[in-house]
Design a protein around this motif. Structure first.
Motif, PDB file in Angstrom:
ATOM      1  N   ARG A  51       7.526  -8.356  -3.307  1.00  0.00           N
ATOM      2  CA  ARG A  51       8.043  -7.669  -2.117  1.00  0.00           C
ATOM      3  C   ARG A  51       8.048  -6.150  -2.307  1.00  0.00           C
ATOM      4  NH1 ARG A  51       9.441  -8.292   3.210  1.00  0.00           N
ATOM      5  NH2 ARG A  51      11.071  -6.834   3.701  1.00  0.00           N
ATOM      6  N   LEU A  54       4.460  -4.802  -2.093  1.00  0.00           N
ATOM      7  CA  LEU A  54       3.992  -4.734  -0.706  1.00  0.00           C
ATOM      8  C   LEU A  54       4.615  -3.555   0.035  1.00  0.00           C
ATOM      9  CD1 LEU A  54       3.980  -8.526   0.186  1.00  0.00           C
ATOM     10  CD2 LEU A  54       2.012  -7.053  -0.299  1.00  0.00           C
ATOM     11  N   ASP A  55       5.878  -3.267  -0.239  1.00  0.00           N
ATOM     12  CA  ASP A  55       6.520  -2.100   0.384  1.00  0.00           C
ATOM     13  C   ASP A  55       5.886  -0.805  -0.111  1.00  0.00           C
ATOM     14  OD1 ASP A  55       8.180  -3.587   1.946  1.00  0.00           O
ATOM     15  OD2 ASP A  55       9.944  -3.359   0.666  1.00  0.00           O
ATOM     16  N   LEU A  57       2.790  -0.468  -1.028  1.00  0.00           N
ATOM     17  CA  LEU A  57       1.487  -0.364  -0.368  1.00  0.00           C
ATOM     18  C   LEU A  57       1.622   0.151   1.059  1.00  0.00           C
ATOM     19  CD1 LEU A  57      -0.282  -3.608  -1.589  1.00  0.00           C
ATOM     20  CD2 LEU A  57      -0.778  -1.262  -2.254  1.00  0.00           C
ATOM     21  N   GLY A  58       2.746  -0.115   1.679  1.00  0.00           N
ATOM     22  CA  GLY A  58       2.971   0.350   3.043  1.00  0.00           C
ATOM     23  C   GLY A  58       3.257   1.841   3.149  1.00  0.00           C
ATOM     24  N   ARG A  59       3.517   2.506   2.029  1.00  0.00           N
ATOM     25  CA  ARG A  59       3.845   3.936   2.042  1.00  0.00           C
ATOM     26  C   ARG A  59       2.646   4.824   1.755  1.00  0.00           C
ATOM     27  NH1 ARG A  59       9.214   4.673  -1.555  1.00  0.00           N
ATOM     28  NH2 ARG A  59      10.693   3.652  -0.184  1.00  0.00           N
ATOM     29  N   ALA A  70       1.183   3.768  -4.613  1.00  0.00           N
ATOM     30  CA  ALA A  70       0.537   2.652  -3.920  1.00  0.00           C
ATOM     31  C   ALA A  70      -0.727   2.227  -4.653  1.00  0.00           C
ATOM     32  CB  ALA A  70       0.223   3.044  -2.481  1.00  0.00           C
ATOM     33  N   TRP A  74      -1.367  -1.430  -6.116  1.00  0.00           N
ATOM     34  CA  TRP A  74      -2.551  -2.221  -5.802  1.00  0.00           C
ATOM     35  C   TRP A  74      -3.203  -2.742  -7.085  1.00  0.00           C
ATOM     36  CZ3 TRP A  74      -4.353  -4.997  -2.149  1.00  0.00           C
ATOM     37  CH2 TRP A  74      -5.685  -5.386  -2.155  1.00  0.00           C
TER      38      TRP A  74
END
Length: 88
Positions: A51, A54-55, A57-59, A70, A74
């Motif tokens: 989780r 994934l957060d 990666l969203g930034r 990020a 990845w």
């Protein structure tokens, strides 16, 4: 003859403090835990929970340090699930 009063305890976790948390308080506490997990994951992407990765990666579009984090997330994500290997 009357039966004595019997107290039945509720199942589950007892409330913290004098009263049980409201739904709003519980959700706010969960958001704060999630936010803290993401902050702790920065720089420690290999051991971070899914989780948090994934957060991160969203930034990507926020700033250069966020983009770097990020990228590391990845790489950790790819190593964890086997679709990417790191070569130096």
């Amino acid at each position: 003859m009357t039966d004595p009063l019997v107290t039945v305890t509720k199942r589950g976790r007892p409330p913290q403090g004098e009263r049980a948390m409201t739904d709003r308080e519980r959700k706010r506490a969960q958001r704060m835990r999630d936010r803290r997990t993401v902050i702790d994951a920065i720089g420690n992407e290999t051991d971070a929970p899914l989780r948090a990765l994934l957060d991160l990666l969203g930034r990507v579009e926020v700033s250069e340090p966020a983009r770097s984090s990020a990228r590391r997330a990845w790489l950790a994500f790819g190593q964890r699930y086997g679709f990417m290997t790191v070569t130096e």
